[in-house]
Every structure is written in structure tokens, then in C-alpha cells.
Design an enzyme around this catalytic site. Structure first.
Site, PDB file in Angstrom:
ATOM      1  N   LEU A  84       0.828  -1.217   0.000  1.00 61.56           N
ATOM      2  CA  LEU A  84       0.000   0.000   0.000  1.00 61.56           C
ATOM      3  C   LEU A  84       0.858   1.262   0.000  1.00 61.56           C
ATOM      4  CD1 LEU A  84      -2.861  -1.046   2.469  1.00 61.56           C
ATOM      5  CD2 LEU A  84      -2.976  -0.876  -0.026  1.00 61.56           C
ATOM      6  N   ASP A 120       1.007  -9.631  -4.848  1.00 60.12           N
ATOM      7  CA  ASP A 120       2.244  -8.831  -4.804  1.00 60.12           C
ATOM      8  C   ASP A 120       2.022  -7.500  -5.540  1.00 60.12           C
ATOM      9  OD1 ASP A 120       4.782  -7.940  -4.259  1.00 60.12           O
ATOM     10  OD2 ASP A 120       5.813  -9.400  -5.514  1.00 60.12           O
TER      11      ASP A 120
HETATM   12 ZN   LIG Z   1       8.614  -9.878  -2.115  1.00 62.35          ZN
END
Ligand SMILES: [Zn+2]
Length: 419
Positions: A59, A302
Site C-alpha cells: 500500500l 504482490d
Molecule cells: Zn517480495
């Protein structure tokens, strides 16, 4: 009251065509909704299930809000069908003590569109030198710990951390498996593609040597160990063997590693640069097989946003990472050959269990928290604009099959018509 009508719903009694009614953050009816004035969502021909849970989201807050912040990152999550994300601690400052946890939790409850759980750093400042304030973070509810972005290289330190956390119970030690002595200077997978393009590569052993070492520590200490963004066939095999040996190991894979390979990097597009790098077609096949047979427990995005100016540089200089929250569902659906049971298992039910988010990942039943996603698995759409602040997606311009139509978090419509 919100009523979602006509959808096929994943319930505790299996798939049912049923109206699902929600009030006060809870599911109140499954079957026929009561009469009266409701806000209605027409789910005819669509699928309703527990909203997705992402084990691996960046984030970028605090410290790198030009890339993303909690407001835009959670808006991207909502658009992707997620009701909860686990935020990685490689922020500035790192999430490595109670005070930073408090700050991020306060921001998330003020501006977050979805639930935000935090992963805490294993070491102070993610520097790999000393234990972070694990107890302070644990006391504030943190249950996943990782130095994501870097591996913990020092086996003695990692073993001490594992031993310390094991006594607390209920904790996951997650590893970004990368030996920097093997990956340093590399920008994509070492193999045909790196040779053809003349760019220094990263061998598969940069990942697998760390996993192999860590599994010895897991056998020794006996704590839940989670492999982040698994990328190699050999890594899948190591996890498979560890599970067969009864070790408490779980693993995740990203949508991009399930979809793309190093053979797709023809023009050195920096939106194809990430860590771990895209591997070979046979690695990709092993990841898909491992996800299907349960060796790999979860799809995790990810989601790694970067500003356009940061990616608009030569491949070697570009930061690693791609966004992923908004395209994960159709890519996961394709990787799992359209198997919706498997999609909800790997994108909602299991990641909720791994992260200990008990309000999430629950098949629909009366009384359960209303964290739901409505999807149209056949609808085709073109990847264009993003709710994320960033647009560094390798899938921009792609036409994908399977679209998120609505996301409901604790009874509130956060994405979809009328949100
Ligand atoms: Zn990573």
C-alpha cells in the site's frame, strides 16, 4: 437492506441459486429475500461468493504515497473483488514496531475501502540485523511477519525469531526468498531470455537456496512458514516435499507468474520487471500444476505500484514490481481453467485462513459477516484505467475473461453500480 438476486452463490450447503440479503454487516437471508424496499443488485447469470483476501499487497503508506496510499490501494482492492488485504511492511518507516502499526491502522480505519491487516517486519528496519519489536506488533494483532522486499539472510537470527514467535502461537513467518549474493546485478530470469536480450539474469537458485535452508529451520523449530511469491519449478518441488514430510508450510503464487514467462519480455518493457522475475515456460507450468494440486495454497497479488516516471527508464534502472489487485480474478480464473471452486479456495478461503482473518473467506450462510464478491466469469473486458494510483500493469490493453461486478465489505457496497 441490500439484496443480491439471481446469482449462483457459494454457500455452506454448496452452490445454490438464491437471493442473498444483507443488513447491518451480516448475511440475513439465503433463499428468498423478504418483501419490502431494498437496494437490489441483479446478479442473474453471475456468481456470488466470499470476497477475495490478498496475502501480499504493497500500500506504500507511510512514506511513498506518490506510488500509492491506503485510500487508492484499497480502492484498487475493492475493484479487484477483495474485502481484505495484508499490507507488506516495506514502507518508510518500516512497519517494525507498535507505534508504526498504530499509525497505519488508524489511517486504514479512516480511509480504507477494505479491511487492512498488517504484516510486521521480522527485523528492525528490515535491515536483517536484529529482531524487530515483535511483541509490540503481536500485541496489536499482527500475525504475519516478513521482511518482504528482502530475505532474512542470517540463519541464526531467523532461527531465533522463529523460536521466539513460536511460543506466541498462531503466527506465520513469511519469507521473500532471495539470496542477494545470487540475485545481485540481475534484472530478469537467467536463461535464454537474459542471453538474447543481453541483460544480466537471476538464477532460480537465488530463490530455491533460501527456501531449502529455511525448510531445515522449520523442521528444527516447527513454526508455520509461508513462501511468498513462489516462482520456480524447483521451489514448487521443495514445498511439495516439505508438505509430504508434514512440515507446517504454505506457499503463494502471483497472477503474473501464473500467466507470463521470461519469453514475454521481448521489448524490455519495465512493466515486466519484478522480483522474483518471470521464469521459464516450464516453471510457469509447474506453478499452475502446483496451484491446482494444492501444493501452492493461495494466489497473492504482490500488488507493487510504482509511478509512471519511475518505470519510464531503462529496464536495468527500473524499480521491481507490478500492480495486480485489479486483474487478479480473471488471471486466477484462467490459471485454474475456469474452476470457480478452486478460485474461491485459493483467492479467499485459504488466504483468509493463513492470515487468521476469521471474518473473511467464509462460504455464504445466515449470520456470517457480509464480505462478498459478485463476479461474471464469462464477461470480457479490456484492461484500461485503474483505481490504483499506479498503472504499472503488464496486462494493460489485454482483453480478459471474468470481471468483478460488485464488492461488499462488512455489508457495504464498496465497488459496483451504486457504490
Ligand atoms: Zn517480495
Amino acid at each position: 437492506m441490500i439484496v443480491i438476486s439471481g446469482a449462483k452463490a457459494l454457500t455452506t450447503r454448496g452452490w445454490l441459486e438464491a437471493d442473498v440479503a444483507i443488513e447491518d454487516a451480516k448475511i440475513t437471508h439465503v433463499g428468498v429475500a423478504p418483501d419490502g424496499e431494498h437496494s437490489r443488485i441483479d446478479g442473474t447469470g453471475m456468481i456470488l461468493g466470499p470476497a477475495f483476501v490478498d496475502l501480499h499487497t504493497h500500500l506504500r503508506e507511510p512514506g511513498e504515497s506518490w506510488k500509492e496510499d491506503i485510500e487508492t490501494g484499497t480502492a484498487a482492492a475493492a475493484r479487484g473483488g477483495y474485502a481484505a488485504v495484508v499490507a507488506m511492511p516495506n514502507t518508510d518507516p518500516a512497519i517494525d514496531r507498535g507505534e508504526v502499526v498504530d499509525r497505519v491502522v488508524a489511517r486504514a480505519s479512516a480511509v480504507g475501502q477494505v479491511a487492512v491487516a498488517l504484516a510486521g517486519a521480522l527485523t528492525s528496519g528490515r535491515a536483517g540485523e536484529e529482531m524487530s519489536r515483535l511483541d509490540e506488533m503481536y500485541d496489536r494483532g499482527v500475525r504475519i511477519f516478513t521482511d518482504d522486499g528482502d530475505s532474512v539472510g542470517n540463519a541464526g537470527l531467523l532461527r531465533r525469531i522463529m523460536t521466539y514467535l513460536k511460543d506466541r502461537g498462531d503466527v506465520v513467518v513469511a519469507q521473500h526468498a532471495e539470496d542477494p549474493a545470487l540475485s545481485a546485478g540481475g534484472h530478469l530470469n537467467e536463461g535464454m531470455a537474459s542471453q538474447t536480450l543481453g541483460v544480466l539474469g537471476i538464477p532460480a537458485s537465488a530463490e530455491t537456496s533460501v527456501i531449502a535452508r529455511d525448510l531445515e529451520l522449520v523442521a528444527d523449530v516447527g513454526i508455520h512458514y509461508h513462501v511468498q511469491h513462489l516462482s520456480t519449478a524447483r521451489g514448487v518441488e521443495l514445498v511439495r516435499q516439505a508438505k509430504q514430510a508434514g512440515l507446517p508450510v504454505t506457499a503463494e503464487v502471483t497472477p503474473h507468474h501464473l500467466t507470463l514467462t521470461d519469453a514475454d519480455i521481448r521489448e524490455l518493457d519495465t512493466n515486466l520487471k519484478m522480483y522474483p522475475p518471470l521464469r521459464t515456460p516450464s516453471d510457469r507450468a509447474a506453478l499452475v500444476a502446483g496451484l491446482s494440486d494444492g501444493t501452492i495454497d493461495a494466489i497473492a497479488t504482490d500488488h507493487a505500484p510504482h509511478a509512471e516516471s519511475e518505470k519510464d527508464v531503462p529496464f536495468e534502472e527500473a524499480p521491481r514490481g507490478v500492480t495486480g489487485l485489479e486483474t487478479a480474478f480473471p488471471l486466477g480464473l484462467a490459471a485454474l481453467s475456469g474452476d470457480l471452486d478452486a478460485v474461491f479456495e485459493r483467492m479467499s478461503i485459504t488466504p483468509a485462513r493463513i492470515s487468521g482473518l476469521s471474518r473473511h473467506g467464509r462460504p455464504i450462510e445466515v449470520g456470517a459477516p457480509a464480505n462478498l464478491v459478485l463476479v461474471d466469469p464469462l464477461r470480457r473486458w479490456k484492461v484500461g484505467s485503474f483505481a490504483s494510483r499506479a498503472a504499472n500493469s503488464p496486462f494493460a490493453g489485454w482483453e480478459l475473461e471474468g470481471e468483478v461486478m460488485a464488492t461488499i465489505v462488512e455489508g457495504k457496497l464498496v465497488y459496483g453500480d451504486g457504490a
